[in-house]
Design an enzyme around this catalytic site. Structure first.
Site, mmCIF file in Angstrom:
data_model
loop_
_atom_site.group_PDB
_atom_site.id
_atom_site.type_symbol
_atom_site.label_atom_id
_atom_site.label_comp_id
_atom_site.label_asym_id
_atom_site.label_seq_id
_atom_site.Cartn_x
_atom_site.Cartn_y
_atom_site.Cartn_z
ATOM 1 N N CYS A 112 38.476 -8.815 15.116
ATOM 2 C CA CYS A 112 38.029 -7.772 16.158
ATOM 3 C C CYS A 112 36.370 -7.694 15.545
ATOM 4 C CB CYS A 112 38.405 -6.314 15.927
ATOM 5 S SG CYS A 112 37.696 -5.306 16.979
ATOM 6 N N CYS A 113 36.058 -7.711 14.254
ATOM 7 C CA CYS A 113 34.694 -7.946 13.733
ATOM 8 C C CYS A 113 33.976 -9.025 14.199
ATOM 9 C CB CYS A 113 34.628 -7.489 12.276
ATOM 10 S SG CYS A 113 34.689 -5.697 11.711
ATOM 11 N N CYS A 201 32.525 1.547 13.089
ATOM 12 C CA CYS A 201 33.037 1.873 14.240
ATOM 13 C C CYS A 201 34.159 3.143 14.068
ATOM 14 C CB CYS A 201 33.939 0.526 14.676
ATOM 15 S SG CYS A 201 32.959 -0.657 15.154
ATOM 16 N N CYS A 204 37.707 2.650 12.546
ATOM 17 C CA CYS A 204 37.603 2.167 11.026
ATOM 18 C C CYS A 204 36.919 2.719 10.110
ATOM 19 C CB CYS A 204 37.072 0.595 11.521
ATOM 20 S SG CYS A 204 38.007 -0.376 12.724
ATOM 21 N N CYS A 229 32.193 -6.862 6.974
ATOM 22 C CA CYS A 229 32.829 -7.036 8.470
ATOM 23 C C CYS A 229 32.421 -8.506 9.127
ATOM 24 C CB CYS A 229 32.192 -6.144 9.329
ATOM 25 S SG CYS A 229 30.403 -5.603 9.205
HETATM 26 S S1 SF4 Z 1 34.725 -2.037 12.707
HETATM 27 FE FE1 SF4 Z 1 36.867 -1.846 13.609
HETATM 28 S S2 SF4 Z 1 36.609 -1.729 15.772
HETATM 29 FE FE2 SF4 Z 1 34.626 -2.239 14.754
HETATM 30 S S3 SF4 Z 1 34.275 -4.556 15.392
HETATM 31 FE FE3 SF4 Z 1 35.293 -4.131 13.148
HETATM 32 S S4 SF4 Z 1 37.574 -4.072 13.426
HETATM 33 FE FE4 SF4 Z 1 36.779 -3.770 15.435
#
Ligand code: SF4
Length: 239
Positions: A112-113, A201, A204, A229
């Site tokens: 996701c990151c 985010c 998270c 990240c």
């Molecule tokens: S911090 Fe969490 S929601 Fe944001 S991009 Fe990374 S995994 Fe995705």
């Protein structure tokens, strides 16, 4: 010959001097990466330099409402327009429709990151010769060696060339950052009043608990040594 200008090296660990030297050396080919937290202090040093400066922010689509409000406040305070970098819609749709909205809790935050942060950042950095971050050594176990200036070990800059990474707050302790923010009367993210220290985010990031390291409140279901990240992946040790 070093890719780092002598003026940047000469700035030592002085935050204002580092920001000024970077903007002087690179002009519009430099930009500040703003996360919507206490790195607002970097913007203040840019303002104090009297030079033009660019600011960008990675809008993952998952930020807290308080952060969006704060970003608008910061734009108003400094009289700037932040450049928002969005993830590729097709990639977000493919990931979310295949795995759901919270796949990072099951599979870790890497994918996701990667989609929401790292790729948009890579594209942004490819337009620059230098970027300025708010990283500090006391933020987490992964950041204890952050230098004030170095050649980015992960990302390339304009035309695939070297990218200079400037971390003006590297050696500044958290308490000093906050004292300076208050002394300058800078706007702050309302999440800090709710116990948030590191801002990321919404799904998270949680408020910090007593005695915890700042980054403990990010991806708390994962190991502390993996808490980057991808934006600052060069901080991670491989052994
Ligand atoms: S911090 Fe969490 S929601 Fe944001 S991009 Fe990374 S995994 Fe995705």
């Amino acid at each position: 010959m070093s890719a780092i200008p002598a003026s940047l090296t000469a700035a030592g660990q002085d935050p204002a001097a580092l920001v000024d030297a970077c903007l002087a050396a690179y002009g519009d080919a430099a930009a500040i990466a703003f996360s919507g937290a206490e790195d607002v202090l970097v913007l203040e040093y840019a303002r104090l330099s009297g030079r033009r400066f660019r600011v960008f922010c990675l809008d993952t689509g998952r930020l807290h409402p308080e952060t969006y409000t704060y970003l608008a406040q910061v734009e108003q305070h400094f009289g700037i327009q932040i450049q928002y970098c969005f993830p590729d819609r097709t990639r977000v749709e493919a990931m979310v429709n295949a795995k759901g909205l919270f796949s990072f809790y099951r599979e870790g935050h890497g994918e996701c990151c990667g989609v929401r942060k790292v790729e948009p950042l890579r594209q942004q950095l490819a337009t620059l010769r230098a970027w300025i971050t708010g990283q500090r050594r006391d933020q987490s176990p992964t950041r204890t060696d952050v230098p004030p200036v170095h050649v980015d070990p992960v990302f390339s800059g304009l035309g695939g060339g070297p990218l200079i990474k400037v971390n003006p707050l590297a050696a500044v302790p958290q308490a000093e950052v906050w004292a300076t923010i208050r002394a300058y009367g800078l706007p702050t993210n309302a999440l800090h009043d709710q116990g948030y220290v590191s801002i990321g985010c919404a799904p998270c990031t949680r408020p910090l608990r007593p005695g915890e390291h700042e980054r403990a409140a990010r991806w708390w279901w994962e190991e502390g040594t993996k808490k980057e990240c991808g934006l600052h992946a060069g901080n991670l040790r491989t052994s």
